[in-house]
Design a protein around this motif. Structure first.
Motif, PDB file in Angstrom:
ATOM      1  N   ILE A 224       0.628  -1.245  -0.004  1.00  0.00           N
ATOM      2  CA  ILE A 224      -0.072  -0.041   0.070  1.00  0.00           C
ATOM      3  C   ILE A 224       0.928   1.157  -0.033  1.00  0.00           C
ATOM      4  O   ILE A 224       0.576   2.233  -0.736  1.00  0.00           O
ATOM      5  N   ARG A 225       1.973   1.130   0.719  1.00  0.00           N
ATOM      6  CA  ARG A 225       2.628   2.497   0.810  1.00  0.00           C
ATOM      7  C   ARG A 225       3.347   2.726  -0.562  1.00  0.00           C
ATOM      8  O   ARG A 225       3.452   3.892  -0.958  1.00  0.00           O
ATOM      9  N   PHE A 228       0.878   3.990  -2.874  1.00  0.00           N
ATOM     10  CA  PHE A 228      -0.080   5.107  -2.486  1.00  0.00           C
ATOM     11  C   PHE A 228      -0.112   6.337  -3.410  1.00  0.00           C
ATOM     12  O   PHE A 228      -1.152   6.873  -3.748  1.00  0.00           O
ATOM     13  N   PRO A 229       1.113   6.805  -3.605  1.00  0.00           N
ATOM     14  CA  PRO A 229       1.243   8.105  -4.758  1.00  0.00           C
ATOM     15  C   PRO A 229       0.455   7.749  -5.999  1.00  0.00           C
ATOM     16  O   PRO A 229      -0.306   8.875  -6.601  1.00  0.00           O
ATOM     17  N   MET A 231      -2.367   5.684  -6.377  1.00  0.00           N
ATOM     18  CA  MET A 231      -3.444   5.707  -6.034  1.00  0.00           C
ATOM     19  C   MET A 231      -4.120   7.128  -5.960  1.00  0.00           C
ATOM     20  O   MET A 231      -5.094   7.176  -6.420  1.00  0.00           O
ATOM     21  N   ILE A 232      -3.436   7.886  -5.404  1.00  0.00           N
ATOM     22  CA  ILE A 232      -3.793   9.294  -5.346  1.00  0.00           C
ATOM     23  C   ILE A 232      -3.919   9.741  -6.829  1.00  0.00           C
ATOM     24  O   ILE A 232      -4.651  10.456  -7.045  1.00  0.00           O
TER      25      ILE A 232
END
Length: 509
Positions: A224-225, A228-229, A231-232
């Protein structure tokens, strides 16, 4: 066999749909039913109009948009009175880029170009697990050419483009998980959003695959980490599209969302069990994907012996999507062998699972013994589709030639039952629809000071499959059988055009 040799073979295979498309187009463009609307969207955009708005050349003669010869499920009137076409404008925008290098004559070859690109993406996905060149080649060719996926290549539609972004998302996700490179993250984010804008049901298959793959991850928080960018970025792109869709269509999902809401609110009676059986195994109107392409049964057979998590994810996501789609999709379009376009993303996943699983078996003989018996039946289904398309193209060219021979100034349709066969004539001749003799008299009034040669078309007792239409729309727009009674015009000649009649009307001298 290395990739360069496989690429050459893929190119040769793509010449097959290219040949048929060239043959069907003849000296014009073969577009009927859904493809014609998509073609008009591009033409309208090239002429300075908005890609989403209804293309209506007859307005230049003074006709109102309410007389456009298209309706449900292709043209919709919004609350503010604007008319919009159904299909995603992203398909139109990307084709305009394509036309910067090619002429309009080659527009219907656009899906075939992406069919070729999909060979390459699928090759890359499979070669990450299977390194045997011959098996990679046979797997890619069978998935692309001997499943329902091949059918959309012959059509002029956004499906091969949708599949391109679907496969690009699958490939970039796996490459990013392996290498953590920025370019793969960007490709992954953009592919998801573009795939969603083209066909939301395809994104359901993609999310199923990603969710199941994530479930097998050991370090979920770490995954996820790093994602994450991106996904944003996907969310930002989705918000931008949603704002635009809301401003244009009045629905954040755009025309697809508006169409879905319309279908759900029209009162079409649904029998989920019969629809499920029809889509998967066939009915009076549909062939069924498993009956038409029995190679899909290998997905069920191979699933039980597979334990490798990256292959198992393809299996589960593909099977779940195929089994659930007849229930979650409100629109059951498609007759005979052409009702399978909703399933292509799930078919990709399922067949990837099959061939990647078989590639891990010790015996190459079992690999081919399992596959070859199914190939013949899948080939027969492809051949059936080609024959039907060839027959449709022949009928279409006959009608278009008749229009050109009669050379009217205006074409008037009695109801919308003939709208599926308007084709390229809509670009050449202004056309309107009437639903009563009063509507016809309105045509006469609008043309009062214009000396026009009119071709009036009607289909007595039309044979369209009406169980896919809301009952009120069918009666108001399609089941129209009034007798023409002109006042200012006289019928000069009567013509048989395919399975309907045409009357040439002119003002008396």
């Amino acid at each position: 066999m290395n990739f360069t040799k496989r690429l050459g073979i893929y190119f040769l295979i793509v010449l097959i749909p290219t040949f048929y498309r060239w043959k069907w187009n003849e000296n014009t463009v073969f577009i009927s039913s859904d493809p014609e609307i998509k073609y008009y969207q591009v033409v309208n955009s090239l002429n300075g109009g908005n890609a989403e708005e209804c293309y209506f050349p007859a307005k230049e003669l003074g006709f109102d948009i309410s007389m456009i010869p298209f309706g449900y499920p292709w043209a919709f009137e919004l609350k503010d009175g604007r008319c919009v076409f159904q299909y995603p404008v992203l398909f139109t925008w990307l084709q305009k880029l394509y036309l910067s290098a090619f002429s309009l004559k080659w527009l219907t070859f656009f899906p075939i170009l992406f069919f070729f690109f999909n060979f390459i993406l699928l090759d890359r996905i499979i070669s990450k697990i299977d390194t045997n060149g011959i098996r990679i080649l046979s797997s890619v060719v069978i998935i692309q050419c001997l499943t329902p996926i091949f059918l959309s290549t012959l059509d002029y539609s956004e499906l091969t483009l949708t599949n391109f972004f679907f496969l690009a998302a699958v490939l970039s996700y796996n490459l990013f998980c392996e290498k953590k490179q920025f370019r793969y993250g960007i490709l992954f984010a953009v592919s998801i959003v573009f795939n969603f804008q083209l066909r939301p049901e395809s994104t359901i298959a993609l999310l199923l695959y990603l969710s199941i793959s994530f479930f097998y991850e050991r370090e979920k928080l770490q995954r996820i980490r790093v994602l994450f960018p991106y996904m944003i970025l996907s969310i930002i792109l989705l918000v931008v599209f949603s704002i635009w869709n809301q401003s244009v269509y009045g629905h954040y999902l755009g025309m697809r969302g508006l169409n879905t809401m319309t279908d759900m609110g029209t009162g079409i009676s649904r029998n989920f069990l019969s629809e499920w059986i029809a889509d998967l195994w066939g009915s009076e109107f549909k062939i069924g994907i498993f009956k038409g392409y029995p190679i899909l049964f290998l997905g069920v057979l191979c699933l039980w012996g597979e334990r490798k998590k990256e292959i198992f994810s393809f299996f589960i996501a593909g099977i779940l999507f195929i089994l659930c789609l007849p229930i979650i999709s409100p629109y059951r379009a498609g007759v005979d062998i052409f009702g399978m376009r909703y399933y292509e993303s799930g078919i990709y996943l399922l067949m990837l699972g099959v061939f990647l699983s078989l590639s891990k078996k010790d015996s190459p003989l079992m690999y081919y013994l399992l596959i070859l018996p199914f190939v013949y039946f899948c080939y027969k289904s492809d051949l059936r589709a080609i024959k039907q398309w060839s027959s449709s193209a022949k009928l279409y060219q006959q009608v278009m030639n008749s229009f050109d021979h009669l050379n009217p100034d205006l074409i008037v349709h009695r109801g919308l039952s003939l709208s599926y066969l308007v084709g390229i004539s809509y670009i050449k001749y202004p056309q309107v629809a009437v639903y009563s003799n009063e509507d016809w008299l309105k045509v006469e009034t609008i043309l009062k000071n214009q000396d026009k040669r009119i071709l009036y078309l009607e289909w007595e007792g039309n044979q369209l499959v009406n169980n896919e239409f809301p009952e009120n729309i069918w009666k108001q727009k399609f089941d129209i059988n009034f007798k023409l009674n002109p006042k200012q015009y006289v019928i000069r000649s009567e013509h048989n055009l395919a399975h309907f009649k045409g009357y040439v009307l002119e003002k008396p001298k």
